[in-house]
Design a protein around this motif. Structure first.
Motif, short mmCIF file in Angstrom:
data_model
loop_
_atom_site.label_atom_id
_atom_site.label_comp_id
_atom_site.label_asym_id
_atom_site.label_seq_id
_atom_site.Cartn_x
_atom_site.Cartn_y
_atom_site.Cartn_z
N GLN A 106 -127.33 45.17 84.60
CA GLN A 106 -128.41 44.00 84.48
C GLN A 106 -128.92 43.48 85.61
O GLN A 106 -129.67 42.67 85.81
CB GLN A 106 -127.71 43.33 83.49
N LYS A 107 -128.50 44.14 86.94
CA LYS A 107 -128.79 43.58 88.08
C LYS A 107 -128.21 42.26 88.42
O LYS A 107 -128.93 41.41 89.23
CB LYS A 107 -130.29 43.83 88.36
N ASP A 160 -117.11 48.71 85.68
CA ASP A 160 -118.19 49.65 85.81
C ASP A 160 -119.33 48.57 86.62
O ASP A 160 -119.82 47.66 86.22
CB ASP A 160 -118.93 50.17 84.59
N VAL A 161 -120.07 49.09 87.73
CA VAL A 161 -120.92 48.48 88.49
C VAL A 161 -122.19 49.46 88.79
O VAL A 161 -122.09 50.71 88.46
CB VAL A 161 -120.24 47.80 89.58
N SER A 162 -123.21 49.09 89.32
CA SER A 162 -124.38 49.61 89.57
C SER A 162 -124.72 49.99 91.12
O SER A 162 -124.77 51.16 91.50
CB SER A 162 -125.59 49.06 88.92
N TYR A 164 -121.39 41.71 101.35
CA TYR A 164 -121.63 42.43 100.37
C TYR A 164 -121.76 41.82 99.08
O TYR A 164 -121.06 40.77 98.80
CB TYR A 164 -120.48 43.57 100.07
N SER A 165 -122.89 42.32 98.10
CA SER A 165 -123.01 41.83 96.87
C SER A 165 -123.22 42.83 95.70
O SER A 165 -123.86 43.91 96.08
CB SER A 165 -124.33 40.92 96.80
N ILE A 166 -122.23 42.63 94.96
CA ILE A 166 -121.87 44.02 93.91
C ILE A 166 -122.80 43.64 92.59
O ILE A 166 -122.64 42.23 92.04
CB ILE A 166 -120.74 44.19 93.56
N PHE A 167 -123.44 44.27 92.19
CA PHE A 167 -124.54 44.34 90.87
C PHE A 167 -124.28 45.10 89.83
O PHE A 167 -123.59 46.22 89.95
CB PHE A 167 -126.05 44.53 91.26
#
Length: 311
Positions: A298-299, A253-255, A292-295
């Protein structure tokens, strides 16, 4: 003629300001080390060309036919060293066979190599285009360090290493990831130190004639605190290279996902809340490499990588 002792100087950022900005595209070349050199080095870089007047063969060349980018690239050739004593950083004694470019300049008085240049960004990676023609058993490498002067010595904030023994006839893109020391979380470096070599020195094997071509170096991305937390997270990027769109999915799960270009400029932020996937239209993206950076929720960055856009 006395031998030049090419030790690598540990110098502060005050010295960097007097040196030329290193040309990462290898377009501009100038006298390697007057009055000894009769040929040029890339601006802001040093090589064994400073020893040509002492009898060492030319080891760094400006190549204008078929560069990876711009009008020129650098060619580094392993040669027999004459007129200098160069300590081997991996073993006792001195190197007698080498070929390298390093950010810095050769100093005649006092003799030595002033190594490094001012740099103040926690970059995530260093990219470059390269190809290699090794002699049997040899290998080329690129080493990158980001360091910080602590008042008495230099702390190494991050390191990166690339090595290859494969023979290649065309340029290919490499993205060298920087490994940040957790001890220096959040510390901003003050210098960049890059060595490019046509031969290996960590063990026997440096061979006269090995030739490494390199072009188009560039820092990219940003490491805000430290290395990614170690969460097991498989990311799929397709297609890569891409033209009209890129699809990025995560196994956990990512945001959101952020896209930066190779200079670190933010291109956009996109939601990944739909099945942990984002499909991004890239028709308006310029050709090149993107980070790309995946958050997570909680950012915090939990994965980082790259993709390429071609037209």
């Amino acid at each position: 003629m006395k031998k030049l002792i090419l030790t690598i100087s540990a110098i502060s950022s005050l010295v960097f300001g007097a040196m030329a900005q290193p040309d990462f595209g290898f377009e501009t070349w100038a006298d390697a080390a007057p009055p000894y050199a009769t040929i040029d080095d890339p601006q802001g870089w040093a090589s064994l060309n400073a020893l040509v007047g002492a009898g060492t063969d030319t080891s760094a060349f400006k190549i204008t036919v078929g560069p990876a980018a711009g009008t020129a690239s650098a060619k580094i050739k392993t040669v027999k060293i004459v007129g200098a004593a160069i300590p081997n950083p991996y073993a006792s004694g001195n190197l007698d066979t080498a070929g390298f470019l390093v950010i810095g300049k050769v100093s005649i008085l006092p003799p030595g190599l002033i190594y490094g240049y001012s740099y103040t960004t926690r970059s995530a990676q260093l990219s470059f285009q390269s190809k290699y023609t090794p002699m049997t058993g040899d290998s080329a490498f690129v080493l990158a360090y980001l360091t910080k002067w602590n008042g008495t010595s230099r702390d190494t904030i991050a390191t990166g290493k690339y090595a290859t023994g494969a023979s290649t006839t065309s340029y290919s893109l490499t993205n060298l990831s920087m490994d940040y020391n957790p001890v220096f979380a959040g510390i901003v470096p003050d210098s960049e130190r890059i060595m490019i070599s046509s031969s290996v020195y960590s063990h026997d094997g440096a061979k006269i004639g090995s030739t490494f071509y390199i072009d188009d170096l560039a820092w990219s991305g940003y490491n805000s605190t430290n290395e990614i937390n170690g969460i097991v997270n498989s990311v799929t990027v397709f297609p890569n290279p891409a033209t009209n769109y890129i699809s990025i999915s995560s196994s956990i799960d990512v945001s959101t996902i952020e896209i930066n270009d190779i200079t670190g400029r933010l291109i956009g932020s996109y939601s990944m809340k739909n099945n942990n996937r984002a499909t991004i239209q890239t028709t308006d993206f310029s050709p090149g490499i993107y980070i790309y950076s995946i958050f997570d929720q909680q950012k915090e960055v939990i994965n980082r990588g790259k993709f390429e856009i071609v037209k």
